[in-house]
Design an enzyme around this catalytic site. Structure first.
Site, PDB file in Angstrom:
ATOM      1  N   TYR A   1       0.835  -1.210   0.000  1.00 50.65           N
ATOM      2  CA  TYR A   1       0.000   0.000   0.000  1.00 50.65           C
ATOM      3  C   TYR A   1       0.870   1.262   0.000  1.00 50.65           C
ATOM      4  O   TYR A   1       0.495   2.259  -0.597  1.00 50.65           O
ATOM      5  CB  TYR A   1      -1.018  -0.021   1.152  1.00 50.65           C
TER       6      TYR A   1
ATOM      7  N   ASN B   1     -12.408   3.070  -7.212  1.00 48.31           N
ATOM      8  CA  ASN B   1     -11.006   3.487  -7.054  1.00 48.31           C
ATOM      9  C   ASN B   1     -10.762   4.052  -5.664  1.00 48.31           C
ATOM     10  O   ASN B   1     -11.613   4.742  -5.106  1.00 48.31           O
ATOM     11  CB  ASN B   1     -10.638   4.504  -8.135  1.00 48.31           C
TER      12      ASN B   1
ATOM     13  N   HIS C   1     -15.005   1.204  -2.387  1.00 45.50           N
ATOM     14  CA  HIS C   1     -13.903   0.349  -1.908  1.00 45.50           C
ATOM     15  C   HIS C   1     -12.992   1.101  -0.937  1.00 45.50           C
ATOM     16  O   HIS C   1     -11.859   0.666  -0.692  1.00 45.50           O
ATOM     17  CB  HIS C   1     -13.106  -0.229  -3.082  1.00 45.50           C
TER      18      HIS C   1
ATOM     19  N   GLY D   1     -14.491   2.404 -17.475  1.00 43.17           N
ATOM     20  CA  GLY D   1     -13.191   1.899 -17.026  1.00 43.17           C
ATOM     21  C   GLY D   1     -13.241   0.837 -15.955  1.00 43.17           C
ATOM     22  O   GLY D   1     -12.354   0.785 -15.105  1.00 43.17           O
TER      23      GLY D   1
ATOM     24  N   ASN E   1     -15.315   1.858 -22.359  1.00 38.38           N
ATOM     25  CA  ASN E   1     -14.228   0.941 -21.987  1.00 38.38           C
ATOM     26  C   ASN E   1     -13.366   0.663 -23.217  1.00 38.38           C
ATOM     27  O   ASN E   1     -13.836   0.720 -24.347  1.00 38.38           O
ATOM     28  CB  ASN E   1     -14.817  -0.385 -21.454  1.00 38.38           C
TER      29      ASN E   1
ATOM     30  N   ALA F   1     -11.264   6.377 -21.718  1.00 36.71           N
ATOM     31  CA  ALA F   1     -12.156   7.246 -20.938  1.00 36.71           C
ATOM     32  C   ALA F   1     -11.716   8.702 -21.041  1.00 36.71           C
ATOM     33  O   ALA F   1     -12.545   9.608 -21.092  1.00 36.71           O
ATOM     34  CB  ALA F   1     -12.164   6.788 -19.478  1.00 36.71           C
TER      35      ALA F   1
END
Ligand code: OAD
Length: 242
Positions: free
Chosen positions: A67, A102, A119, A186, A212, A230
């Site tokens: 991360y 995202n 998320h 996307g 896409n 995009a």
């Protein structure tokens, strides 16, 4: 292509409520790797080792390093024309909700105000033991940080095997039910429950516009499927409606 953009604009111009669902492909032109496909992260890394609660319990330092690496990538990136176009959609003649998978924060950096990050966000950390949550943009973040309660802090993101936050899902569902158009940009539309959002909106009567580079499981169901970047297509759509 022009014809498809016009068709998309026609649907949007009639709509009173619009939802856009975005995925990693929207950040690809900002230099952030996607997950699937030729150069996808999951070709090099194993999600089981890095993006599950079990992986964090087994090796928190390894998960933190990954991360931290991604934080470094995100920190060097800027919003691209797709993010900017989606931020401009908030000025459209409809109620607009942006739902993103995202965690990079680029939609907000581009100026979007109404973003539901299903998320989570890499720029927050949290404690699963006491519930402490903190905004944190330190790069690299010393790994693994500990909460004052003694438990290891983790990125405030959704890992495989975890449920999406109930409050956010409630807002997403409410927006999907009201939507007359859903734009899906996307995303490979293979990770659930996000992959079901567009279908939920369509079952409630919305038209679907997909943007896409490749076909996805959603493509055959879309009313307008535009094959392209995009960062090229979204500004064209916005130009046609604003
Ligand atoms: P994926 O990597 O699965 O899919 C990215 C999609 O973007 C693909 O369908 C590409 O064809 C498309 N794409 C790539 N570049 C593009 C561009 N410039 N313009 C338009 N489309 C482009 O990413 P997601 O669908 O976001 O979850 O993945 C969903 C979830 O799986 C992620 O949130 C993450 C991942 O594992 C977790 O980590 C829990």
């Amino acid at each position: 292509m022009k014809h498809l953009v016009e068709k998309a604009a026609e649907l949007l111009n009639k709509a009173r409520a619009v939802v856009a669902v975005t995925g990693a492909g929207v950040s690809a032109e900002s230099g952030i790797p996607t997950f699937r496909g030729e150069d996808g992260l999951w070709n090099t890394y194993r999600a089981e080792d890095l993006a599950t609660p079990e992986a964090f319990a087994k090796n928190p330092a390894l998960v933190w390093q990954w991360y931290n690496w991604r934080r470094g990538l995100f920190r060097k990136s800027s919003p691209n024309p797709a993010h900017v176009a989606l931020a401009k959609m908030e000025n459209g003649p409809f109620d607009f909700t942006l739902v993103t998978q995202n965690i990079d924060g680029l939609h907000s950096l581009a100026g979007s105000k109404n973003v539901l990050e299903v998320h989570g966000s890499i720029w927050r950390i949290r404690c699963d033991t006491c519930g402490y949550v903190e905004h944190n943009e330190t790069v690299p973040l010393p790994e693994p940080p500990f909460c004052t309660c003694g438990a290891p802090l983790r990125p405030d993101v959704v890992w495989f095997g975890e449920a999406l936050e109930a409050g956010i899902i409630g807002k997403v569902m409410e927006a999907l039910m009201r939507a007359e158009v859903v734009i899906v940009a996307g995303t490979s539309s293979v990770v659930y429950p996000a992959a079901s959002f567009a279908v939920t909106a369509m079952q409630a009567g919305a038209a679907c516009i997909e943007v896409n580079l490749h076909n996805t499981p959603l493509t055959p169901m879309a009313d307008v499927a535009i094959c392209g970047k995009a960062g090229d297509i979204m500004p064209q759509i916005v130009k046609a409606i604003l």
